[in-house]
Each structure stands twice: as structure tokens, then as C-alpha cells.
Motif scaffolding. Structure first.
Motif, PDB file in Angstrom:
ATOM      1  N   GLY A 263      21.530 -21.485  34.186  1.00 48.99           N
ATOM      2  CA  GLY A 263      22.382 -22.336  33.351  1.00 48.99           C
ATOM      3  C   GLY A 263      22.800 -23.598  34.082  1.00 48.99           C
ATOM      4  N   CYS A 264      23.164 -23.463  35.348  1.00 48.65           N
ATOM      5  CA  CYS A 264      23.542 -24.629  36.156  1.00 48.65           C
ATOM      6  C   CYS A 264      22.367 -25.592  36.284  1.00 48.65           C
ATOM      7  CB  CYS A 264      24.000 -24.182  37.540  1.00 48.65           C
ATOM      8  SG  CYS A 264      25.512 -23.191  37.564  1.00 48.65           S
ATOM      9  N   ALA A 265      21.177 -25.017  36.515  1.00 48.67           N
ATOM     10  CA  ALA A 265      19.982 -25.843  36.682  1.00 48.67           C
ATOM     11  C   ALA A 265      19.656 -26.601  35.405  1.00 48.67           C
ATOM     12  CB  ALA A 265      18.804 -24.962  37.095  1.00 48.67           C
ATOM     13  N   ALA A 266      19.771 -25.906  34.252  1.00 48.83           N
ATOM     14  CA  ALA A 266      19.430 -26.529  32.969  1.00 48.83           C
ATOM     15  C   ALA A 266      20.347 -27.698  32.661  1.00 48.83           C
ATOM     16  CB  ALA A 266      19.493 -25.487  31.851  1.00 48.83           C
ATOM     17  N   TYR A 267      21.598 -27.611  33.095  1.00 48.15           N
ATOM     18  CA  TYR A 267      22.593 -28.637  32.767  1.00 48.15           C
ATOM     19  C   TYR A 267      22.788 -29.643  33.896  1.00 48.15           C
ATOM     20  CZ  TYR A 267      25.932 -29.730  29.090  1.00 48.15           C
ATOM     21  OH  TYR A 267      26.557 -30.290  28.021  1.00 48.15           O
ATOM     22  N   GLY A 268      22.095 -29.411  35.036  1.00 46.33           N
ATOM     23  CA  GLY A 268      22.300 -30.292  36.186  1.00 46.33           C
ATOM     24  C   GLY A 268      23.698 -30.190  36.752  1.00 46.33           C
ATOM     25  N   ALA A 269      24.322 -29.007  36.596  1.00 44.12           N
ATOM     26  CA  ALA A 269      25.718 -28.817  37.013  1.00 44.12           C
ATOM     27  C   ALA A 269      25.767 -28.395  38.468  1.00 44.12           C
ATOM     28  CB  ALA A 269      26.396 -27.782  36.108  1.00 44.12           C
ATOM     29  N   LEU A 270      25.642 -29.373  39.373  1.00 45.22           N
ATOM     30  CA  LEU A 270      25.578 -29.067  40.798  1.00 45.22           C
ATOM     31  C   LEU A 270      26.868 -28.449  41.314  1.00 45.22           C
ATOM     32  CD1 LEU A 270      24.052 -29.167  43.468  1.00 45.22           C
ATOM     33  CD2 LEU A 270      24.833 -31.526  43.763  1.00 45.22           C
ATOM     34  N   ASP A 271      28.030 -29.003  40.925  1.00 40.15           N
ATOM     35  CA  ASP A 271      29.306 -28.465  41.414  1.00 40.15           C
ATOM     36  C   ASP A 271      29.478 -27.008  41.011  1.00 40.15           C
ATOM     37  OD1 ASP A 271      29.912 -30.858  42.589  1.00 40.15           O
ATOM     38  OD2 ASP A 271      31.170 -31.577  40.931  1.00 40.15           O
ATOM     39  N   GLN A 272      29.150 -26.695  39.757  1.00 35.60           N
ATOM     40  CA  GLN A 272      29.253 -25.310  39.306  1.00 35.60           C
ATOM     41  C   GLN A 272      28.219 -24.431  40.007  1.00 35.60           C
ATOM     42  OE1 GLN A 272      29.299 -27.971  37.398  1.00 35.60           O
ATOM     43  NE2 GLN A 272      31.259 -27.876  36.332  1.00 35.60           N
ATOM     44  N   GLY A 273      27.058 -25.010  40.302  1.00 34.62           N
ATOM     45  CA  GLY A 273      26.051 -24.270  41.052  1.00 34.62           C
ATOM     46  C   GLY A 273      26.538 -23.914  42.440  1.00 34.62           C
ATOM     47  N   LYS A 274      27.259 -24.844  43.060  1.00 31.05           N
ATOM     48  CA  LYS A 274      27.830 -24.570  44.383  1.00 31.05           C
ATOM     49  C   LYS A 274      28.887 -23.468  44.302  1.00 31.05           C
ATOM     50  CE  LYS A 274      27.048 -29.166  46.389  1.00 31.05           C
ATOM     51  NZ  LYS A 274      27.680 -30.432  46.852  1.00 31.05           N
ATOM     52  N   GLU A 275      29.690 -23.491  43.223  1.00 23.23           N
ATOM     53  CA  GLU A 275      30.669 -22.416  43.014  1.00 23.23           C
ATOM     54  C   GLU A 275      29.968 -21.057  42.932  1.00 23.23           C
ATOM     55  OE1 GLU A 275      33.187 -22.943  39.639  1.00 23.23           O
ATOM     56  OE2 GLU A 275      33.660 -25.024  40.124  1.00 23.23           O
ATOM     57  N   THR A 276      28.877 -21.038  42.180  1.00 20.69           N
ATOM     58  CA  THR A 276      28.119 -19.797  42.025  1.00 20.69           C
ATOM     59  C   THR A 276      27.523 -19.363  43.355  1.00 20.69           C
ATOM     60  OG1 THR A 276      27.559 -20.537  39.787  1.00 20.69           O
ATOM     61  CG2 THR A 276      26.339 -18.654  40.660  1.00 20.69           C
ATOM     62  N   HIS A 277      27.084 -20.328  44.151  1.00 25.65           N
ATOM     63  CA  HIS A 277      26.549 -20.025  45.481  1.00 25.65           C
ATOM     64  C   HIS A 277      27.619 -19.321  46.322  1.00 25.65           C
ATOM     65  CE1 HIS A 277      24.160 -21.638  49.216  1.00 25.65           C
ATOM     66  NE2 HIS A 277      24.310 -20.331  49.225  1.00 25.65           N
ATOM     67  N   CYS A 278      28.838 -19.823  46.266  1.00 27.18           N
ATOM     68  CA  CYS A 278      29.937 -19.182  47.000  1.00 27.18           C
ATOM     69  C   CYS A 278      30.142 -17.742  46.526  1.00 27.18           C
ATOM     70  CB  CYS A 278      31.232 -19.975  46.822  1.00 27.18           C
ATOM     71  SG  CYS A 278      31.225 -21.589  47.618  1.00 27.18           S
ATOM     72  N   CYS A 279      30.072 -17.546  45.212  1.00 27.04           N
ATOM     73  CA  CYS A 279      30.228 -16.208  44.638  1.00 27.04           C
ATOM     74  C   CYS A 279      29.113 -15.289  45.122  1.00 27.04           C
ATOM     75  CB  CYS A 279      30.235 -16.285  43.113  1.00 27.04           C
ATOM     76  SG  CYS A 279      30.394 -14.699  42.292  1.00 27.04           S
ATOM     77  N   VAL A 280      27.888 -15.846  45.199  1.00 29.36           N
ATOM     78  CA  VAL A 280      26.751 -15.059  45.680  1.00 29.36           C
ATOM     79  C   VAL A 280      27.003 -14.568  47.101  1.00 29.36           C
ATOM     80  CG1 VAL A 280      24.329 -15.222  46.403  1.00 29.36           C
ATOM     81  CG2 VAL A 280      25.032 -16.152  44.196  1.00 29.36           C
ATOM     82  N   VAL A 281      27.480 -15.483  47.947  1.00 36.44           N
ATOM     83  CA  VAL A 281      27.731 -15.132  49.349  1.00 36.44           C
ATOM     84  C   VAL A 281      28.828 -14.079  49.464  1.00 36.44           C
ATOM     85  CG1 VAL A 281      28.521 -16.022  51.571  1.00 36.44           C
ATOM     86  CG2 VAL A 281      26.916 -17.358  50.200  1.00 36.44           C
ATOM     87  N   LYS A 282      29.901 -14.247  48.672  1.00 37.06           N
ATOM     88  CA  LYS A 282      31.049 -13.346  48.782  1.00 37.06           C
ATOM     89  C   LYS A 282      30.826 -11.990  48.128  1.00 37.06           C
ATOM     90  CE  LYS A 282      34.509 -17.069  48.805  1.00 37.06           C
ATOM     91  NZ  LYS A 282      35.610 -17.705  48.019  1.00 37.06           N
ATOM     92  N   GLN A 283      30.147 -11.988  46.984  1.00 32.73           N
ATOM     93  CA  GLN A 283      30.111 -10.768  46.174  1.00 32.73           C
ATOM     94  C   GLN A 283      28.744 -10.122  46.030  1.00 32.73           C
ATOM     95  OE1 GLN A 283      32.402 -10.575  42.600  1.00 32.73           O
ATOM     96  NE2 GLN A 283      33.569 -12.418  43.059  1.00 32.73           N
ATOM     97  N   PHE A 284      27.720 -10.699  46.680  1.00 29.77           N
ATOM     98  CA  PHE A 284      26.405 -10.104  46.440  1.00 29.77           C
ATOM     99  C   PHE A 284      25.560  -9.960  47.696  1.00 29.77           C
ATOM    100  CE2 PHE A 284      21.899 -10.276  45.189  1.00 29.77           C
ATOM    101  CZ  PHE A 284      21.862  -9.163  44.356  1.00 29.77           C
ATOM    102  N   LEU A 285      25.323 -11.056  48.407  1.00 32.61           N
ATOM    103  CA  LEU A 285      24.394 -11.000  49.529  1.00 32.61           C
ATOM    104  C   LEU A 285      24.894 -10.081  50.635  1.00 32.61           C
ATOM    105  CD1 LEU A 285      23.171 -14.695  49.973  1.00 32.61           C
ATOM    106  CD2 LEU A 285      22.020 -12.799  48.832  1.00 32.61           C
ATOM    107  N   ASN A 286      23.945  -9.371  51.234  1.00 24.49           N
ATOM    108  CA  ASN A 286      24.188  -8.518  52.404  1.00 24.49           C
ATOM    109  C   ASN A 286      25.140  -7.358  52.148  1.00 24.49           C
ATOM    110  OD1 ASN A 286      22.567 -10.242  54.053  1.00 24.49           O
ATOM    111  ND2 ASN A 286      24.299 -11.665  54.188  1.00 24.49           N
ATOM    112  N   LEU A 287      25.313  -6.987  50.863  1.00 27.35           N
ATOM    113  CA  LEU A 287      26.115  -5.801  50.567  1.00 27.35           C
ATOM    114  C   LEU A 287      25.296  -4.551  50.835  1.00 27.35           C
ATOM    115  CD1 LEU A 287      27.951  -6.706  47.229  1.00 27.35           C
ATOM    116  CD2 LEU A 287      28.823  -6.864  49.560  1.00 27.35           C
ATOM    117  N   GLU A 288      25.962  -3.513  51.309  1.00 26.12           N
ATOM    118  CA  GLU A 288      25.271  -2.261  51.609  1.00 26.12           C
ATOM    119  C   GLU A 288      24.655  -1.686  50.332  1.00 26.12           C
ATOM    120  OE1 GLU A 288      26.238   2.155  53.504  1.00 26.12           O
ATOM    121  OE2 GLU A 288      27.712   0.543  53.660  1.00 26.12           O
ATOM    122  N   GLY A 289      23.406  -1.280  50.432  1.00 26.59           N
ATOM    123  CA  GLY A 289      22.724  -0.683  49.286  1.00 26.59           C
ATOM    124  C   GLY A 289      21.995  -1.682  48.406  1.00 26.59           C
TER     125      GLY A 289
END
Length: 740
Positions: A263-289
Motif C-alpha cells: 500500500g505504501c509503495a502504491a501511494y508513494g507514501a515514504l514516511d508511512q513506509g518508514k513507520e511500517t519499517h520500524c514496526c517490522v523491526v520491533k514486532q516481527f524481525l528476529n522473533l523466536e519461532g
């Protein structure tokens, strides 16, 4: 238990087999199976044998599962659960057709004690979905009705899911509506089905119904709704739902995050994409399992988002941070595709493709990689590289993506100046879709070959393909760029009556352009007045361009004022107005426009042209003297201009845009980038070979006239691509016939 010398029994082994399956540990499972054999708990205990069959399947060893099941059949030690176990094995490993064959054997045994139950149906229905066998799914649906199994919520959910995944949303909705008991899985199956089959309104409407009924939203529902918004290009709405999901406490999974990033890519929403990147780092990447494959899918989504949001430096940094062994073909493809979308970086896409297939990486491109590379070639007119990629695709037989790749080839050849090669690709296609027809029609339009474009349109009609608004934009464009004014008017007036296509703003813009190029400015103004919608900048830009061609200062000023009222300001707008004033020799107004540009902080883009040669592509800017061959280039231009003046060429000094004497203006015109590129092409191109030039702006009127004369004294066809169309100069004439 064994260390304490407790002896496992028939109740113990099934639990241990399940644990081995959960861990996908084939070695441990085989060891336990061997112990069960020695202890005498297999080959006679159907519960233990069923658990062993399931274990082998979950550990990915379908052959051993099938062998054990066959031995059970030979001994007559089996039951319905045994059949369910082997069917689930094949569903688990993605062998849907084998699962269906085993189900057929089960229901045809003739043994009244073996009858498919609810578990059987829940197992086999996903197999129907995986192979898109909706007919078999309907038969199983009928079986469930006869056996009274449809009241089981798990069976109902599986049937809804099967129909949805087979694209039969009406059938899925009918089953859903008749279910007396529904849970969140029921709703998820339907919402996801609507989203994945493109029925986005259905997905969003169902989501609202869930809210109204107070049904709690899980990650599957959230993901489906986010995907529906993203795929409709409603990036901000997708982000709003994502934020709502996070607030609700629901944990995003890989599918959720990829949908948000899309969705961010389709709309060119870079700032929101960066927000999502932060969420990815905090809530998804490198989690056990976490599944490593899911993590890479999200990282690929991040690269794609940054690239499409024009932050290719960040995208490339992420790409380079991934170890070579972890980069999949998808990773390479999203980076190549990201570069390909931006004209100024399209060449980087081709460099990356070359690295991908090099001996260092030895990565095999897929159909999407090839298509992305062809898009890059089309962006920069890299005909030679495009031909190499075409040859590569033929050698490696991308049969599963042949139509998709062929459509990109048609586009590449058309935009690289060889529309005849594009037609050859089109004619070679055994199966053509609407994109194939539209692409070749667009190509003919770009090259001013209106008659052939309209012949393609007639062929499209005879093939009974859907004629939509995009098709008519191409038709009207082709008419405009080939001077077929009356035909264009006829198509526009009858598109609603004959094809059910209502004119949109793009069609009106094409008509203003068509009438304007034909000198019928009064009719263009009347059309704008009669529009059923408010004119947007694209309308006034089309009118302003026509005013430049015909030197109508008053109407040009009117169009500029309308554009300024709409807060539309760019260098092209002021350049067009300057050209109009210069043609009328109103130099004070030219100076005033330049002052306005300076005050608004708008800089005119410098003219830039690039020409293909044996050693790559040479780039020239206006007044460029940096090239090693600059002296030879300017000497040749001096000679050419001197010769064509004797033939009748007179420099069109209005295009110099300076209030100086005509002799000095002639010198300024000599420095235009397309003239420099032409001279370089003549110096470096073998006799008889076409010279292919691309310009970042509309070709200068004086350069167009000069090229026409020069084409009479050189042994080359000159193919010039500007921002509007192609010009083919040969033997003293241009393919545009003045309609440019």
C-alpha cells in the motif's frame, strides 16, 4: 521414561509421533518407529500406525508414509482415520491431486465401515482448492449435504474456503449465508476470498458487517482487508486499518506487513513506509519461532517499498546488506524492478541483471525479472540490450510467462524505436490478451502510424475483446499524432453509444490535443466549456501546447492563468509560455516569465539527449563541450549546417529564446543537445545503420527542421524519441508529417 525403564505402550507412541511431526524431525520419528516395531506396537495397533503415517507426512517423507499405509491395507488393519491420515499427508506437502486420488479410493472401497467423515472432508477440500478443481469440490459439497455433514462448522468453513480459492465467490457466499453457526474462520475465509479474487468492495463491505455484528477481528481478517485496500491503490486507507490493527493488540504476520508495504509503495507514501519499517523491526524481525522464509518475504517487501517510493539508495542498501546465499530470485527481481520504474536509474536495473546472471552469482531470472528488465530497456530506449534479453528469454523458454514477457517485448521494441519488431512479436503470439493488442496499438500511435493503429483496433473488436477507457485513450492519441482529426472526433462521439465507455478526463484531454494540433482551437475551447466535469491541469496543458504550435498568445495566456488557479506550476508550463512569447517576438514577456520562474524557485530542466553507439550510450547537454570528440562534433555540425543552408534551411531563431541578433541565435541553436547527439551518431555509426536518439524534453522546432534537411545528405535513418512521440527522419521527411 525409558531411562526409568517404563515401557511405552500403544497410548504413548501416538503422542511421541505427534511431537516428532511438530518438530519435523524425521530422524527422531524414524527412531521412535523402529522402537515401536521392536516393541510390537505397529502392524497390529491401528492407532499407532495412523500416528506414524501422519508423522512421516509432516516430516516431509510421503513415500514412507505411503509405504506404511499400503502395508496396513494389505493386512486389513486400517480405518477411516487411516485414510484421513494419508490424505492429509499429501495435502500437507502440496500434492493436491494425489490427495484427491486417495480420497476417491477411500469412498470407492465398498467397505461400509469406511465412510468419509467431517475430518475427511476438511482434509480433502483444501486439495480441491490447491489445484483449482472446483468441480470435484462441488461433488464433495454434494456428498456433505447427503451425509448431513454441512452442519459441521469446520466442514462449512472448508467449503467456503474451497469455493473462494477457486474464484467462485457467489457459491462461497451462498454457503456462508446458509451456515447457521459461523465463527471468525468463516468470516475470514470469505473476506480473504473477496480480497484475493479482486472483489475489493465485497471484502470491505464484509469487514464492516463484522464490525457491526461485534465479531472480533484476527490477523487473517486484518491482513485480507489491508490487502484489499492496497491492491485498489488506497494506500492511506490500508495504513489506517493497519494502525487500527496494532491498537487492537493483534500481532501482524508476514502477509499483513507485505500488504501494508504494498500500500505504501502504491501511494508513494515514504514516511508511512518508514513507520511500517520500524514496526517490522520491533514486532516481527528476529522473533523466536519466525519462519526465515517469512522474514525474507517482508525484507523483499521493504526493498520494493523503498524503491517504488523513489528511495532507491535505501532500497539498494538493504539489498546489499543481505548475504548472497540468502538472496532469492524475488530479492533480485524487486531491486531490478525498483530501478526500472525510474527513468534516470533504469540503466542500473540492467547492470544488476548482468550481475545476477554472472558467474559470481549464477542466479536464474524468472519471468518477472525478465519483464522488469524489459521495462528498464523501454525507459531508456536500450534496443541492443532489449534484443539480448529477448534472445535470452527464447533460449530459456519462459513458457509459464510467455504472454506477460511478450507484452513487455512489444512495449520495449515500440519505445526503443523499432515498432516493426514489436509487430513481429505480436504476430508470433499464439494467445493474445487485451494488453497485447493495446501495447502494439500504443506503439503505432507513438510512431505516428495512425492507420495501422486503427487497423489493430478493428482487429481487437473482431476478436471480441473488451474495449475499455484505456483502449480509447490509445485510439484518440493515435488519431491526434497522425492528423486523423475527423476520425478521432467520430470515435469520441460514439464511444459511449457503441461501446458503453463514458468519456473521462483523459479522453477530453486527447480531444483537446487532437483539435489543437489540427488548428481547430475554437472547437477545442468549446469542448472544454461543454465538459461534464471540471477541467483539470491536463486539459489546460493540452490547450497550451496547441497554442504554442499555432502561436495563439491570448489563448495561451488564458490556459496559463487557469493552470495557476489550479496551483499547477512546473518548468514545462513556463517554457511553453516563453516559446509562445518568443514566437511573437515579445521579448519583454519572455523576460517576465523567466523572472516569475526565478521568484517561484523553478528551474528549467536542461535539454539532454543520449544516443546509442557500439561502446554504449553517449549523453549530451545543451552547449556540451565535455565529450572527448567535442571538436569533431562541432566541426561536423558547422559543415552540416552550412550545407543545408544552401538547400534552403533557415534557422528558426525564435527557439533560441534570447533577445539577441539572429546570427548569435543561430550559434545558440547549434549547441542544442539533439544536434550534438546527431553529429556524434554520424561520426560513430556505420553507414546505413539507423541512428537512435532520445531526448528528455520535447524536440526543438529548429532541430526538427534541421534534422529533416540533414536526412537528405546522410546515409542513415534518424530515429528521435522525445517526451511526446517518435520521429523517423529519412530522405528529407519526417514520419510525424508535422503533427507533433
Amino acid at each position: 521414561m525409558r531411562r526409568l525403564e517404563w515401557v511405552p505402550d500403544g497410548y504413548t507412541y501416538p503422542y511421541v509421533f505427534k511431537a516428532c511431526g511438530d518438530l519435523s524431525s524425521l530422524l527422531a520419528g524414524a527412531s521412535v518407529h523402529a522402537l515401536a516395531l521392536v516393541s510390537g506396537y505397529t502392524n497390529c495397533n491401528v492407532f499407532v500406525d495412523n500416528a506414524a503415517v501422519a508423522m512421516y507426512g509432516r516430516c516431509g517423507s510421503a513415500n514412507q508414509a505411503q509405504q506404511l499405509f499400503d502395508e496396513m491395507l494389505e493386512r486389513g488393519v486400517f480405518d477411516t482415520i487411516s485414510w484421513n491420515s494419508i490424505i492429509s499427508v499429501y495435502v500437507h506437502i502440496g500434492e493436491g491431486r494425489r490427495a484427491l486420488r486417495m480420497f476417491e479410493k477411500m469412498v470407492s472401497t465398498g467397505d461400509i465401515s469406511i465412510r468419509a467423515d467431517a475430518v475427511s472432508l476438511v482434509n480433502v477440500l483444501p486439495a480441491c482448492a490447491s489445484v483449482k478443481s472446483w468441480r470435484r469440490g462441488m461433488e464433495i459439497h454434494a456428498y456433505a449435504i447427503r451425509r448431513g455433514l454441512l452442519d459441521d462448522i469446520f466442514v462449512g468453513n472448508a467449503i467456503v474456503d474451497m469455493y473462494a480459492k477457486c474464484g467462485l465467490m457467489d457459491e462461497a457466499k451462498n454457503v456462508f449465508d446458509r451456515m447457521e453457526v459461523k465463527d471468525v474462520v468463516s468470516w475470514n475465509a470469505l473476506v480473504t476470498g473477496y480480497s484475493q479474487t479482486g472483489y475489493f468492495d465485497g471484502a470491505l463491505g464484509l469487514f464492516e458487517s463484522m464490525r457491526e455484528k461485534g465479531i472480533e477481528l484476527n490477523v487473517v481478517t486484518w491482513s485480507a482487508v489491508i490487502a484489499a485496500y492496497a491492491q485498489r491503490g488506497l494506500g492511506y486507507e490500508a495504513l489506517d486499518v493497519f494502525r487500527e490493527m496494532i491498537v487492537s493488540g493483534s500481532q501482524p504476520n508476514a502477509v499483513t506487513l507485505v500488504s501494508v508495504l504494498s500500500g505504501c509503495a502504491a501511494y508513494g507514501a515514504l514516511d508511512q513506509g518508514k513507520e511500517t519499517h520500524c514496526c517490522v523491526v520491533k514486532q516481527f524481525l528476529n522473533l523466536e519461532g519466525n519462519d526465515p522464509g517469512d522474514e525474507m518475504m517482508v525484507i523483499n517487501g521493504l526493498i520494493d517499498m523503498y524503491a517504488k517510493c523513489k528511495s532507491t539508495v535505501k532500497a539498494r542498501a538493504m539489498f546489499d546488506s543481505i548475504e548472497s546465499k540468502d538472496k532469492s530470485v524475488v530479492t533480485w527481481t524487486v531491486m531490478i524492478g525498483g530501478y526500472a520504474q525510474h527513468g534516470e536509474e533504469a540503466s542500473d536495473a540492467l547492470v544488476l541483471l548482468s550481475q545476477m546472471v554472472s558467474d559470481e552469482y549464477k542466479m536464474m531470472p524468472n519471468g518477472f525479472t525478465i519483464s522488469s528488465a524489459l521495462v528498464a530497456c523501454a525507459r531508456i530506449g536500450a534496443l541492443r540490450v532489449g534484443r539480448e534479453i529477448h534472445a535470452y528469454s527464447l533460449r530459456n523458454r519462459y513458457d509459464d510467462a510467455i504472454v506477460f514477457i511478450s507484452n513487455c517485448l512489444i512495449d520495449m521494441y515500440s519505445k526503443s524505436g523499432d515498432v516493426d519488431a514489436a509487430r513481429a512479436v505480436f504476430d508470433s503470439l499464439a494467445e493474445k490478451n487485451a494488453v497485447s493488442w493495446t501495447s502494439i496499438m500504443t506503439g503505432y500511435g507513438l510512431h505516428g502510424r495512425g492507420e495501422e493503429a486503427l487497423e489493430i483496433f478493428d482487429g481487437m473488436r473482431k476478436a471480441r475483446l473488451k474495449i475499455d477507457g484505456v483502449t480509447f485513450v490509445v485510439v484518440l492519441y493515435a488519431c491526434s499524432h497522425s492528423g486523423r482529426v475527423d476520425e478521432g472526433i467520430n470515435y469520441f462521439q460514439n464511444m459511449k453509444k457503441d461501446f458503453g465507455v463514458a468519456p473521462e478526463i483523459e479522453h477530453y484531454a486527447c480531444m483537446v490535443d487532437l483539435l489543437g494540433r489540427g488548428g481547430r482551437l475554437d472547437e477545442a475551447v468549446d469542448l472544454i466549456k461543454d465538459m461534464s466535469m471540471e477541467p483539470t491541469p491536463i486539459i489546460w496543458v493540452a490547450l497550451l501546447s496547441a497554442c504554442r504550435v499555432h502561436g495563439n498568445v491570448e489563448l495561451g495566456e488564458h490556459a496559463v492563468n487557469r493552470l495557476l488557479e489550479l496551483n499547477f506550476e512546473n518548468d514545462g508550463l513556463y517554457t511553453l509560455l516563453s516559446n509562445i512569447y518568443a514566437s511573437a517576438r515579445r521579448w519583454k514577456d519572455v523576460s517576465r516569465v523567466r523572472l516569475l520562474m526565478k521568484r517561484a524557485g523553478i528551474k528549467k530542466r536542461p535539454g539532454c539527449s543520449w544516443v546509442q553507439g557500439k561502446k554504449g550510450t553517449a549523453t549530451f547537454y545543451v552547449g556540451d563541450k565535455s565529450h572527448p570528440m567535442a571538436k569533431d562534433i562541432y566541426n561536423l555540425l558547422d559543415d552540416l549546417i552550412h550545407r543545408i543552408k544552401k538547400m534552403g534551411y533557415l534557422p528558426e531563431t525564435a527557439f533560441a529564446l534570447h533577445d539577441v541578433d539572429d546570427e548569435e541565435k543561430g550559434d545558440l541553436l547549434l549547441e542544442h543537445s539533439e544536434k550534438l547527439a546527431l553529429a556524434y551518431g554520424i561520426l560513430t555509426t556505420a553507414s546505413g545503420v539507423p541512428i537512435r536518439i532520445t531526448k528528455n524534453l520535447r524536440v526543438c522546432g529548429d532541430c526538427h527542421t534541421a534534422f529533416t534537411y540533414i536526412s537528405r545528405i546522410i546515409d542513415h535513418e534518424v530515429v528521435l524519441r522525445d517526451t511526446s512521440r517518435f520521429h523517423h527522419f529519412k530522405n528529407g521527411s519526417c514520419s510525424c508529417n508535422g503533427y507533433w
